[in-house]
Design a protein around this motif. Structure first.
Motif, mmCIF file in Angstrom:
data_model
loop_
_atom_site.group_PDB
_atom_site.id
_atom_site.type_symbol
_atom_site.label_atom_id
_atom_site.label_comp_id
_atom_site.label_asym_id
_atom_site.label_seq_id
_atom_site.Cartn_x
_atom_site.Cartn_y
_atom_site.Cartn_z
ATOM 1 N N LEU A 168 -18.332 -7.513 31.597
ATOM 2 C CA LEU A 168 -17.522 -5.975 31.969
ATOM 3 C C LEU A 168 -17.343 -5.325 30.737
ATOM 4 C CD1 LEU A 168 -14.766 -6.685 33.701
ATOM 5 C CD2 LEU A 168 -16.334 -5.441 34.185
ATOM 6 N N ALA A 169 -17.527 -5.871 29.331
ATOM 7 C CA ALA A 169 -17.254 -5.514 27.803
ATOM 8 C C ALA A 169 -18.722 -4.342 27.801
ATOM 9 C CB ALA A 169 -17.404 -6.635 26.632
ATOM 10 N N ARG A 173 -19.391 -2.024 29.757
ATOM 11 C CA ARG A 173 -17.975 -0.218 29.705
ATOM 12 C C ARG A 173 -18.321 -0.052 28.071
ATOM 13 N NH1 ARG A 173 -11.957 -3.448 32.189
ATOM 14 N NH2 ARG A 173 -12.959 -2.548 33.634
ATOM 15 N N ARG A 174 -19.220 -0.852 27.442
ATOM 16 C CA ARG A 174 -19.651 0.013 26.294
ATOM 17 C C ARG A 174 -20.639 1.416 25.870
ATOM 18 N NH1 ARG A 174 -19.200 -5.215 23.955
ATOM 19 N NH2 ARG A 174 -21.088 -5.161 24.349
ATOM 20 N N ASP A 231 -19.264 5.448 30.692
ATOM 21 C CA ASP A 231 -17.857 5.298 31.141
ATOM 22 C C ASP A 231 -17.309 4.983 31.974
ATOM 23 O OD1 ASP A 231 -17.261 5.960 28.631
ATOM 24 O OD2 ASP A 231 -18.486 7.822 28.601
ATOM 25 N N VAL A 269 -16.232 2.054 34.211
ATOM 26 C CA VAL A 269 -16.526 1.257 35.457
ATOM 27 C C VAL A 269 -16.138 0.560 35.427
ATOM 28 C CG1 VAL A 269 -18.329 -1.024 34.883
ATOM 29 C CG2 VAL A 269 -19.365 0.945 33.615
ATOM 30 N N GLU A 270 -15.448 0.532 36.765
ATOM 31 C CA GLU A 270 -14.561 -0.287 37.801
ATOM 32 C C GLU A 270 -14.596 -2.124 37.915
ATOM 33 O OE1 GLU A 270 -11.730 2.164 39.355
ATOM 34 O OE2 GLU A 270 -11.869 4.018 38.323
ATOM 35 N N LEU A 319 -18.521 -4.322 40.490
ATOM 36 C CA LEU A 319 -18.901 -3.474 39.745
ATOM 37 C C LEU A 319 -18.747 -1.783 40.881
ATOM 38 C CD1 LEU A 319 -20.117 -4.962 36.574
ATOM 39 C CD2 LEU A 319 -17.507 -4.881 37.280
ATOM 40 N N VAL A 362 -19.881 2.162 39.283
ATOM 41 C CA VAL A 362 -20.495 2.937 38.043
ATOM 42 C C VAL A 362 -20.380 3.837 38.356
ATOM 43 C CG1 VAL A 362 -21.801 3.682 36.269
ATOM 44 C CG2 VAL A 362 -21.342 1.112 37.333
ATOM 45 N N THR A 400 -24.880 9.134 34.473
ATOM 46 C CA THR A 400 -25.209 7.886 34.628
ATOM 47 C C THR A 400 -26.438 7.676 35.162
ATOM 48 O OG1 THR A 400 -23.294 6.960 34.734
ATOM 49 C CG2 THR A 400 -24.950 5.165 34.892
#
Length: 125
Positions: free
Chosen positions: A47-48, A51-52, A55, A57-58, A69, A71, A76
């Motif tokens: 996840l990290a 997310r880096r 923008d 990402v859930e 997830l 996006v 993107t």
């Protein structure tokens, strides 16, 4: 071919399948399968990493070793998303990854829920 979506007897949108998905879709769905023995520990790192790069990402679902997830499509490019997935597979315990767009059914449900919200809003007024 073109598709028209009617809600409560009113035509809400018309277009090709891809045009409807691009305009009304809620983003890309990312399904990841992690290595089972490392899945619990890897979820936060995956996840990290995503997310880096992207923008919004859930998390849709976490059921180790599977992770789903969403996006956002806006901003993107698919090429960047696939590049990120290749990098994840090389650096983290990701066994499989797939990217899909929303389905036509999800677009129908979105249109219907918007109509229901409008109806409840006008009934309350």
């Amino acid at each position: 071919g073109r598709i028209g979506v009617m809600v409560e007897g009113r035509l809400r949108c018309v277009g090709s399948l891809q045009a409807l998905k691009s305009r009304y879709g809620q983003g890309y769905k990312l399904d990841l399968r992690l290595q089972p023995e490392q899945a619990e520990a890897a979820v936060e790192r995956v996840l990290a990493a995503l997310r880096r790069q992207f923008d919004g990402v859930e998390v849709a679902e976490v059921e180790p070793p599977n992770l789903s997830l969403t996006v956002p499509q806006a901003g993107t490019p698919l090429s960047e998303l696939f590049g990120a997935l290749v990098a994840l597979r090389e650096s983290l315990p990701v066994q499989e990854a797939s990217v899909t767009q929303c389905t036509l059914e999800q677009i129908f449900l979105l249109m219907a829920s918007k109509a229901a919200l409008r109806a409840s809003g006008s009934a309350a007024a």
